[in-house]
Scaffold this active site. Structure first.
Site, mmCIF file in Angstrom:
data_model
loop_
_atom_site.group_PDB
_atom_site.id
_atom_site.type_symbol
_atom_site.label_atom_id
_atom_site.label_comp_id
_atom_site.label_asym_id
_atom_site.label_seq_id
_atom_site.Cartn_x
_atom_site.Cartn_y
_atom_site.Cartn_z
ATOM 1 C CG HIS A 1 35.609 -7.738 -17.295
ATOM 2 N ND1 HIS A 1 36.002 -6.586 -17.163
ATOM 3 C CD2 HIS A 1 36.458 -8.166 -18.303
ATOM 4 C CE1 HIS A 1 37.141 -6.264 -17.651
ATOM 5 N NE2 HIS A 1 37.451 -7.150 -18.180
ATOM 6 C CG ASP B 1 44.642 -3.987 -12.183
ATOM 7 O OD1 ASP B 1 45.276 -4.903 -12.632
ATOM 8 O OD2 ASP B 1 43.693 -3.364 -12.639
ATOM 9 N NE ARG C 1 48.924 -7.215 -17.846
ATOM 10 C CZ ARG C 1 47.666 -7.389 -17.700
ATOM 11 N NH1 ARG C 1 47.001 -6.793 -16.800
ATOM 12 N NH2 ARG C 1 47.025 -7.797 -18.767
ATOM 13 C CB SER D 1 44.410 -7.494 -14.510
ATOM 14 O OG SER D 1 43.863 -6.303 -14.665
ATOM 15 C CE LYS E 1 40.179 -4.111 -13.349
ATOM 16 N NZ LYS E 1 41.477 -4.075 -14.070
#
Length: 451
Positions: free
Chosen positions: A88, A167, A174, A189, A193
């Site tokens: 990520h 999320d 957000r 968040s 995931k």
């Protein structure tokens, strides 16, 4: 959801957080439940997010929030003998790493169920880049994901309706309440995931610099530490690479141009900084998951599948598995591909020239991304349409000598000409100075790897 005796009401929870009081696991459960069941009003969710943004959360609260968000929907489970890994990135300019790394890891025997996002703000989204390839399908069912992992070893998809629904709701709120840049909220968040993906190992590319969410190394370290600690606590081998995000990654920015550059890298060409970041992140994953004895061995394994084009073959197979016509994917992956026979090309190209002699000290990725955003490459609202063909090609590298009048960037655009303001902003992105001032900083600044 009715609040029975003993449970805090939503206003009480908001007040506790506003007054810096730690929330109990039950209260965090009620908050996430209230979000997903829509019994909590949007204004209350916004107030809670702002209270968290202002007062923060300690480690236990952050871990609890991550777990509850992860369990707000389906959690994926895989075959016992699969090594399931992912990467990520916290977002950057010209960041096409996923397009190269997912197939490279698959070629090394890993399974990579990469759940990616769209671009918002100045950073481009992996899904948008892939959707610039005609026919590419980002929405797969869980069964289709499993089948693609079985057959190919990797897929890059959007978040399904059933994965971490909390999320999706919180992220949208957000974004409109200016609470995106909160370490506990970012951690929950991202990690909810990733944990729902059922991973064995995860590497995080936490970026810092002018074109990143974290502007300096210190704030990037704080975020990376939070992500890594929560990940390892959830049973995922998690490590982080902290990388500089001032100059764009590689030489191309914009959807179709980044696909072209990713394909070039998969064919063993492409810019060194791009290839190095791919091999570093891949090497970390192979080392953490026990596939390679050392980081260097892992990096060599990734380099090898790029050189041998095994990663390119995986990318081609992934394209077909995700809806791209076999002839298109075969042509794009061929040695002398006519990329723009299949990918959209902008109607106009404008080259900007250097106004001084000297050395290229740097190129401001954020300034370039902002101009491209205005030209249609990005979106300000989730539903905005984007122009895949808009982008920029850097014609120079930091550290190289440059002469006055030499072209340094080529902008691809659909409007007839760039406005004088856009030209001015782009000219301000190129930093020219004397060679003795230039500092060559490697892209990767630090590692945080699990023991």
């Amino acid at each position: 959801m009715s609040h029975t005796a003993g449970r805090s009401s939503f206003p009480e929870m908001i007040m506790k957080k506003r007054d810096s009081v730690q929330l109990s696991p039950e209260e965090i459960h009620d908050f996430v439940e209230g979000v997903t069941s829509k019994t909590m009003q949007q204004s209350q969710i916004g107030a809670m997010l702002m209270a968290i943004w202002q007062k923060g959360m300690d480690f236990d609260e952050t871990l609890e929030l991550t777990k509850k968000m992860m369990n707000s929907g389906e959690v994926l489970h895989w075959s016992q003998d699969w090594l399931v890994v992912d990467k990520h990135s916290t977002g950057g300019v010209g960041d096409k790493i996923s397009l190269i790394l997912a197939p490279a890891l698959a070629a090394c025997g890993c399974k990579v169920p990469m759940i990616s996002g769209r671009g918002l703000g100045h950073t481009g989204g992996t899904l948008d880049k892939l959707e610039s390839i005609p026919g590419f399908k980002i929405n797969l069912t869980v069964e289709e994901v499993k089948q693609t992992l079985q057959d190919v070893g990797c897929c890059i998809v959007g978040q399904t309706e059933t994965l971490v629904p909390a999320d999706r709701i919180l992220y949208a709120i957000r974004d409109i309440t200016s609470t995106v840049d909160s370490v506990p909220l970012i951690t929950a968040s991202i990690m909810s995931k990733k944990a729902a993906e059922g991973l064995s190992a995860l590497v995080l590319d936490v970026k810092f610099g002018k074109a990143a969410l974290c502007k300096d190394l210190e704030s990037a370290l704080q975020l990376a530490q939070s992500l890594v600690t929560v990940g390892n606590k959830l049973g995922i081998k998690t490590g982080a690479v902290l990388s500089r995000m001032d100059t764009p990654i590689g030489r191309c920015v914009g959807h179709t141009l980044e696909v072209y550059e990713a394909l070039e890298c998969l064919k063993g060409h492409g810019p060194d900084d791009l290839r190095n970041l791919v091999t570093t992140l891949g090497g970390c994953l192979l080392q953490m998951s026990g596939r390679s004895a050392t980081l260097e061995d892992g990096e060599n394994a990734i380099s090898e599948v790029l050189k041998s084009r095994k990663a390119l073959q995986k990318f081609q197979d992934m394209l077909v598995a995700q809806g791209v016509n076999a002839e298109t994917s075969c042509s794009l992956c061929s040695e002398n591909a006519e990329y723009f026979q299949y990918l959209q090309r902008a109607q106009y190209q404008t080259e900007l020239r250097a106004v001084d002699d000297g050395t290229v000290l740097g190129v401001d990725g954020k300034a370039i991304a902002d101009v491209l955003h205005k030209l249609g490459a990005g979106r300000s609202k989730t539903e905005d349409q984007i122009k895949y063909s808009v982008g920029a090609e850097l014609l120079v590298d930091p550290g190289q000598p440059i002469q006055k009048g030499q072209p340094w960037i080529r902008i691809h655009h659909d409007c007839e000409k760039l406005s004088s303001q856009q030209q001015q902003n782009l000219e301000g992105a190129l930093d020219i100075g004397s060679a003795d001032v230039y500092q060559d900083s490697p892209r990767v600044a630090e590692f945080i790897l699990p023991n």
